[in-house]
Motif scaffolding. Sequence first.
Motif, PDB file in Angstrom:
ATOM      1  N   THR A   1       3.379  -3.429   1.440  1.00 12.94           N
ATOM      2  CA  THR A   1       2.778  -3.889   2.706  1.00 12.94           C
ATOM      3  C   THR A   1       1.296  -4.175   2.537  1.00 12.94           C
ATOM      4  O   THR A   1       0.771  -5.165   3.068  1.00 12.94           O
ATOM      5  CB  THR A   1       2.974  -2.836   3.815  1.00 12.94           C
ATOM      6  N   GLU A   2       0.595  -3.335   1.773  1.00 16.59           N
ATOM      7  CA  GLU A   2      -0.840  -3.546   1.561  1.00 16.59           C
ATOM      8  C   GLU A   2      -1.087  -4.821   0.766  1.00 16.59           C
ATOM      9  O   GLU A   2      -2.029  -5.564   1.060  1.00 16.59           O
ATOM     10  CB  GLU A   2      -1.451  -2.335   0.862  1.00 16.59           C
TER      11      GLU A   2
ATOM     12  N   GLU B   1      -3.618  -5.811  12.498  1.00 13.14           N
ATOM     13  CA  GLU B   1      -2.444  -5.248  11.818  1.00 13.14           C
ATOM     14  C   GLU B   1      -2.859  -4.330  10.672  1.00 13.14           C
ATOM     15  O   GLU B   1      -2.263  -3.260  10.461  1.00 13.14           O
ATOM     16  CB  GLU B   1      -1.549  -6.376  11.299  1.00 13.14           C
TER      17      GLU B   1
ATOM     18  N   ARG C   1       0.764  -7.479   0.757  1.00  5.88           N
ATOM     19  CA  ARG C   1       1.018  -8.608   1.655  1.00  5.88           C
ATOM     20  C   ARG C   1      -0.144  -8.820   2.620  1.00  5.88           C
ATOM     21  O   ARG C   1      -0.635  -9.943   2.784  1.00  5.88           O
ATOM     22  CB  ARG C   1       2.310  -8.364   2.445  1.00  5.88           C
TER      23      ARG C   1
ATOM     24  N   LYS D   1      -1.883  -0.436  10.096  1.00  6.61           N
ATOM     25  CA  LYS D   1      -0.941  -0.084   9.029  1.00  6.61           C
ATOM     26  C   LYS D   1      -1.601   0.330   7.720  1.00  6.61           C
ATOM     27  O   LYS D   1      -0.976   1.035   6.911  1.00  6.61           O
ATOM     28  CB  LYS D   1      -0.007  -1.276   8.748  1.00  6.61           C
TER      29      LYS D   1
END
Length: 292
Positions: free
Chosen positions: A8-9, A105, A11, A109
């Motif tokens: 996720t990081e 975001e 991305r 996150k």
Amino acid sequence: MATARPPTEYRLLAELELAFDQLIERVEALCEVYRRSPGAAWALHTPTPDAEWLRRVLLDFWYQDGQDGRATRSHVGLVAANDTLLEEVARVNAAKATFAALLSEIRAKAASLIPELKAVLPFRHPALHSHLRGQGLARLQLKQCWRAIPIADAPLARVRLAWYSSGRSIKKLSVREAEQKLLALDSEAPHVRIQLRRLAGIPSAEPLAQVQKQAPLMRANLFFAEPLADGRSRRAMNVALPLFIPSHDGRLPSYNQPPPAPSEKRTRAKRSDEKLADEVFLPSLRVYRYRG
């Protein structure tokens, strides 16, 4: 051995880097359109608001040495804009909105990426970074990246600019909330312990007020050349960046010349903050008691 980033990081980092690149490109495109066909312009702090001035202020995304991390710099100005230029401004604002959404975001996150982003993103544009570094500018000021460029809704008959000092924002706190905020600082620090004891000495139901001084803003009162479809004939808005005004002839509407800095004297009527005690109750939190 370094720990691999979660997918996720990776991305989010890649998407924000792309959004930053697109924002720079959109600003450069806007400035090139203005360079080729400039309309009239006025700026508060420069006698020559040309295309280079516009590029400089629209790419002012950086902290200066010693700048308060919460503060942003303003660049007050007026620009007469034809339809082509207004389309470019809309593209820049769309890029800013995309950047802001991704940043939101990331804060939710992967907040640990924020300091890295502030340091790394400028290197994606070496010429820009090298120029800025020589002026004592190094890290991104993220709010200055995503704040939108103001646009008037329609052609204007006149603009009246004035400094607006709202003075202080006041947020009510309970004793419990104030205690939690103090404990989050450092409960072992002597000055925090003193404030915790002070807090323990008042009724638990007593309301408190957390006060934040607010920087003066430039307020623009816009008077439309013709009423809008909804019947409005005027609008007020804050302008921290140049205001782009629809203009078919390349001229600015009538405008006044505000002073270069706000008056140090308080000109607005006293508000509810006069209900607060004169002395701060919890200095670390800027918390006051209400007058009895």
